[in-house]
Every structure is written in C-alpha cells, then in structure tokens.
Design a protein around this motif. Sequence first.
Motif, mmCIF file in Angstrom:
data_model
loop_
_atom_site.group_PDB
_atom_site.id
_atom_site.type_symbol
_atom_site.label_atom_id
_atom_site.label_comp_id
_atom_site.label_asym_id
_atom_site.label_seq_id
_atom_site.Cartn_x
_atom_site.Cartn_y
_atom_site.Cartn_z
ATOM 1 N N VAL A 23 1.730 -5.358 4.271
ATOM 2 C CA VAL A 23 3.172 -5.631 4.247
ATOM 3 C C VAL A 23 3.409 -7.137 4.360
ATOM 4 N N ASP A 24 2.663 -7.806 5.219
ATOM 5 C CA ASP A 24 2.796 -9.266 5.336
ATOM 6 C C ASP A 24 2.445 -9.948 4.019
ATOM 7 N N ILE A 42 1.374 0.227 -1.214
ATOM 8 C CA ILE A 42 1.360 0.353 0.248
ATOM 9 C C ILE A 42 1.800 1.760 0.654
ATOM 10 N N ILE A 43 2.828 2.284 -0.005
ATOM 11 C CA ILE A 43 3.291 3.642 0.280
ATOM 12 C C ILE A 43 2.172 4.643 -0.011
ATOM 13 N N GLY A 48 -1.804 8.332 2.211
ATOM 14 C CA GLY A 48 -3.208 8.727 2.367
ATOM 15 C C GLY A 48 -3.655 8.790 3.806
ATOM 16 N N LEU A 49 -3.007 8.034 4.682
ATOM 17 C CA LEU A 49 -3.375 8.067 6.096
ATOM 18 C C LEU A 49 -2.912 9.347 6.777
ATOM 19 N N ASN A 50 -1.868 9.996 6.246
ATOM 20 C CA ASN A 50 -1.352 11.253 6.805
ATOM 21 C C ASN A 50 -1.176 12.283 5.698
ATOM 22 N N GLU A 61 10.960 9.757 2.178
ATOM 23 C CA GLU A 61 11.989 8.848 2.691
ATOM 24 C C GLU A 61 11.537 8.203 4.008
ATOM 25 N N LYS A 62 10.826 8.982 4.830
ATOM 26 C CA LYS A 62 10.320 8.425 6.084
ATOM 27 C C LYS A 62 9.326 7.303 5.827
ATOM 28 N N LEU A 63 8.482 7.478 4.811
ATOM 29 C CA LEU A 63 7.512 6.429 4.491
ATOM 30 C C LEU A 63 8.218 5.136 4.095
#
Length: 193
Positions: A23-24, A42-43, A48-50, A61-63
Amino acid sequence: MDYNTQRPTLLMPEYGRIVQQMVDDAMKITDRAQRQAYAEAIIGVMRGLNPQMKNVPGYREKLWDHLAYISKYQLDIDYPCEIHRAEANERPNIPYPTSTLHYRHYGTLVERALNEMSQMPDNAQRTELLRGIGTRMKRCIVSFRGEQPDDKRIVHDIERITQGATRADFGNRPLASIRVETSTNNTKKRKKK
C-alpha cells in the motif's frame, strides 16, 4: 538487525507487513492507471490471505474498505464500491448483560424459562414444562460437575431461582436419570496371538 518492534505499527496486522508495504508503494506511483492496477493486485493478495472468507456477503467491499483504511484514506484510485470511513478507536456498541445468575451452571436460558414459566397459570402444560426444565437442569449439573443430582436439589434450585413463586413436586414421577459420561479411550486393544 531490524526488529519488528522497531518498525512502524501496522494498521491492520491480520494482513501483515507485506500488504502494508504494498500500500505504501502504491501511494508512490504517479500514473493513475498503474496505481489502479496495483491496488487491484493488492486486493488479490488480501483475498488470498483469507480464502475462506470469499463466500461471506459483502466481503469484496470489506477488502476495499480495509485497503482505504491501511492507506489512511490517501490512496487516490477509483474504488468500485462506496468506502466507509472507520474511526481510529471505533468499537462496536455491545450491550453487556447486567443481570446476575443464581447458578452459573444452569445458564441464562434456564433461569429465564423458569421466570417466564412462573407467570403461567397452574395447569398440565405448566407441569410438563417444569419437568422438562428440571430435566435440563439435571443435565447441566451432570455436564458441569459430573455428578448425578437428586430431585430435591433441583426442587430447591427452582424455588430459589423463582424466589418462591414456583413450587416443584416430582414425588410421584421423579425426573429422568441422566447418564454420567466419563472420558474413556474407545480404541480396542488388539490381542496378540
């Protein structure tokens, strides 16, 4: 040596330091189209992490909300959905129970059922309901303490919980006996021949 305790605090630790770094890096990209493509990548990493959460309604939308929050709402991209701003110390308003239980091992539902049952007129339906609640109370004691209570104890507890409004009498038909289960090893030992 570089330790995590010396690094800046993560805004959302569940995504890890790699997503924070991505993100940075996205905020440093000057070309808007490249920044948009990088944000979508990034999304993809966050998804992929969850992977187990992909079937939850509103997960996408939460992502995007989380991406905006991690960037402190400074990432200039075209979000595919409306972003909900979260306050820094926003906590849900959870009503905590204020009532005290007479006996914790029975739980709130048993006590609530007894109190509502004490308001019912005295008839056969109330008697059967009282028997059902009494049997449930026996099960609670067995699972909590591992001992078989007698009906006198259940009668005493019913009268105490309802503050004397309900008098239970199981004399002619005692409550069902609850089997006390002990943990045993269910594997069969093989006999050597």
